[in-house]
Scaffold this motif. Sequence first.
Motif, PDB file in Angstrom:
ATOM      1  N   PRO A 144       0.814  -1.227   0.000  1.00 23.76           N
ATOM      2  CA  PRO A 144       0.000   0.000   0.000  1.00 23.76           C
ATOM      3  C   PRO A 144       0.844   1.272   0.000  1.00 23.76           C
ATOM      4  O   PRO A 144       0.573   2.218  -0.763  1.00 23.76           O
ATOM      5  N   ARG A 145       1.882   1.309   0.825  1.00 23.29           N
ATOM      6  CA  ARG A 145       2.746   2.493   0.869  1.00 23.29           C
ATOM      7  C   ARG A 145       3.555   2.613  -0.413  1.00 23.29           C
ATOM      8  O   ARG A 145       3.812   3.717  -0.906  1.00 23.29           O
ATOM      9  N   LEU A 146       3.955   1.479  -0.995  1.00 25.30           N
ATOM     10  CA  LEU A 146       4.710   1.483  -2.247  1.00 25.30           C
ATOM     11  C   LEU A 146       3.890   2.115  -3.369  1.00 25.30           C
ATOM     12  O   LEU A 146       4.406   2.938  -4.138  1.00 25.30           O
ATOM     13  N   LEU A 147       2.620   1.773  -3.479  1.00 24.41           N
ATOM     14  CA  LEU A 147       1.774   2.317  -4.540  1.00 24.41           C
ATOM     15  C   LEU A 147       1.581   3.823  -4.383  1.00 24.41           C
ATOM     16  O   LEU A 147       1.533   4.560  -5.376  1.00 24.41           O
ATOM     17  N   GLU A 148       1.495   4.288  -3.150  1.00 24.77           N
ATOM     18  CA  GLU A 148       1.380   5.735  -2.916  1.00 24.77           C
ATOM     19  C   GLU A 148       2.649   6.458  -3.361  1.00 24.77           C
ATOM     20  O   GLU A 148       2.587   7.518  -3.992  1.00 24.77           O
ATOM     21  N   VAL A 149       3.796   5.879  -3.023  1.00 23.48           N
ATOM     22  CA  VAL A 149       5.074   6.484  -3.409  1.00 23.48           C
ATOM     23  C   VAL A 149       5.212   6.523  -4.922  1.00 23.48           C
ATOM     24  O   VAL A 149       5.651   7.526  -5.503  1.00 23.48           O
ATOM     25  N   LEU A 150       4.828   5.440  -5.587  1.00 25.88           N
ATOM     26  CA  LEU A 150       4.936   5.383  -7.044  1.00 25.88           C
ATOM     27  C   LEU A 150       4.005   6.393  -7.712  1.00 25.88           C
ATOM     28  O   LEU A 150       4.355   6.997  -8.734  1.00 25.88           O
ATOM     29  N   SER A 151       2.830   6.585  -7.145  1.00 25.29           N
ATOM     30  CA  SER A 151       1.904   7.585  -7.696  1.00 25.29           C
ATOM     31  C   SER A 151       2.512   8.978  -7.617  1.00 25.29           C
ATOM     32  O   SER A 151       2.436   9.765  -8.573  1.00 25.29           O
ATOM     33  N   ASP A 152       3.142   9.289  -6.506  1.00 25.58           N
ATOM     34  CA  ASP A 152       3.798  10.589  -6.357  1.00 25.58           C
ATOM     35  C   ASP A 152       4.968  10.729  -7.324  1.00 25.58           C
ATOM     36  O   ASP A 152       5.179  11.795  -7.912  1.00 25.58           O
ATOM     37  N   MET A 153       5.731   9.641  -7.522  1.00 31.65           N
ATOM     38  CA  MET A 153       6.840   9.676  -8.474  1.00 31.65           C
ATOM     39  C   MET A 153       6.326   9.922  -9.893  1.00 31.65           C
ATOM     40  O   MET A 153       6.947  10.652 -10.678  1.00 31.65           O
ATOM     41  N   GLY A 154       5.196   9.302 -10.228  1.00 33.31           N
ATOM     42  CA  GLY A 154       4.618   9.504 -11.544  1.00 33.31           C
ATOM     43  C   GLY A 154       4.277  10.957 -11.802  1.00 33.31           C
ATOM     44  O   GLY A 154       4.496  11.484 -12.904  1.00 33.31           O
ATOM     45  N   HIS A 155       3.766  11.639 -10.796  1.00 29.77           N
ATOM     46  CA  HIS A 155       3.460  13.069 -10.925  1.00 29.77           C
ATOM     47  C   HIS A 155       4.752  13.872 -11.135  1.00 29.77           C
ATOM     48  O   HIS A 155       4.785  14.790 -11.969  1.00 29.77           O
ATOM     49  N   GLN A 156       5.783  13.541 -10.369  1.00 28.01           N
ATOM     50  CA  GLN A 156       7.046  14.278 -10.482  1.00 28.01           C
ATOM     51  C   GLN A 156       7.694  14.076 -11.852  1.00 28.01           C
ATOM     52  O   GLN A 156       8.414  14.958 -12.333  1.00 28.01           O
ATOM     53  N   LEU A 157       7.441  12.938 -12.472  1.00 28.34           N
ATOM     54  CA  LEU A 157       8.037  12.638 -13.774  1.00 28.34           C
ATOM     55  C   LEU A 157       7.101  12.977 -14.926  1.00 28.34           C
ATOM     56  O   LEU A 157       7.272  12.479 -16.049  1.00 28.34           O
ATOM     57  N   GLY A 158       6.133  13.817 -14.657  1.00 23.88           N
ATOM     58  CA  GLY A 158       5.265  14.329 -15.714  1.00 23.88           C
ATOM     59  C   GLY A 158       4.396  13.281 -16.371  1.00 23.88           C
ATOM     60  O   GLY A 158       4.113  13.366 -17.571  1.00 23.88           O
ATOM     61  N   ARG A 159       3.951  12.297 -15.610  1.00 22.65           N
ATOM     62  CA  ARG A 159       3.083  11.235 -16.140  1.00 22.65           C
ATOM     63  C   ARG A 159       3.720  10.479 -17.304  1.00 22.65           C
ATOM     64  O   ARG A 159       3.036  10.014 -18.205  1.00 22.65           O
ATOM     65  N   GLN A 160       5.032  10.372 -17.300  1.00 25.83           N
ATOM     66  CA  GLN A 160       5.735   9.648 -18.362  1.00 25.83           C
ATOM     67  C   GLN A 160       6.394   8.386 -17.818  1.00 25.83           C
ATOM     68  O   GLN A 160       7.349   7.877 -18.388  1.00 25.83           O
ATOM     69  N   MET A 161       5.866   7.871 -16.701  1.00 24.72           N
ATOM     70  CA  MET A 161       6.482   6.735 -16.028  1.00 24.72           C
ATOM     71  C   MET A 161       5.552   5.524 -16.044  1.00 24.72           C
ATOM     72  O   MET A 161       4.358   5.645 -15.805  1.00 24.72           O
TER      73      MET A 161
END
Length: 316
Positions: free
Chosen positions: A17-34
Amino acid sequence: MKYTVVIPVYKNEASIPRLLEVLSDMGHQLGRQMEVVFVVDGSPDQSFAMLKASLHQLDFPAQLLLHSRNFGSFPAIRSGLAVARGEYFGVMAADLQEPPELLIAFFVALANEEYDVVIGTRESRNDPYFSRIASGIFWSLYRKMVVPDMPEGGVDVFGCNRAFRDQLLKLEESRSSLIALIFWLGFRRKLVSYERLIRQEGKSSWTLKKKIDYMMDSIFAFTDYPIRLLIRIGVLGCIMSMALGAGVFIAHVSGRINVPGYAATMLVVLFFGMLNLLGLGLVGTYAWRAYENSKQRPLAVVALNISNSREGALSW
């Protein structure tokens, strides 16, 4: 997708659960190109079921792979890299002991086209005392016998571009070391130091037995150090046996040894015992060379090919 994050999963249901939250935030930081590639390596817990149930609710593209059994984290990484669709790739542990900012730093360095592979090396780690001692000894031996360029803190995660990924996947060796292959390939390499975080969920499956197996695989796949050590011991032993044999012979001639046959027995045992070690080392050298050829690694890897044709082609 421009970026792909590969995550091997084994007994990580508590951290998902915490991993998916972190990945969602990373996706935003990478401009939805992840995109993310989860590789469940025959995990006996509910990791696969949890990821499968969450797959269609994620706000980033994702692939979910399931190994038929537990093959190990390095084969899982290779499986993820093989299906990844990005231009730049990063490996991330599912237990989140590596900070997400580290993957962002990987992708920034790779996107600038200054490096082909970026390696995370631990500057410090918030692990128990004995775990830190064991890890220090492990990586010290690894530097000594396998990869002299290995950072003192060891390597757990890395990122690379497509050219490096393609070359890495061509090296289809079993019972090998993915980390050692990364250093063997070369290319333009950058080290990024980080502080390993405290594990918040579960416990590590990186047991002492797995560490020993990994060390043995790395030694037998990448270095002839044991064979060279055997030759050195054999040569040194032959010299010592001749010196000791001379001493025994002098003692026998001078009458200090009165036991019949003792001198001859000692001379034979000392000399031929060490000669046997030397012979094993020499035979082992030929066996090592044959084994090296059986791995079919390329004699050289071309990282860059620049042409002076009209097109001014620049190809990797």
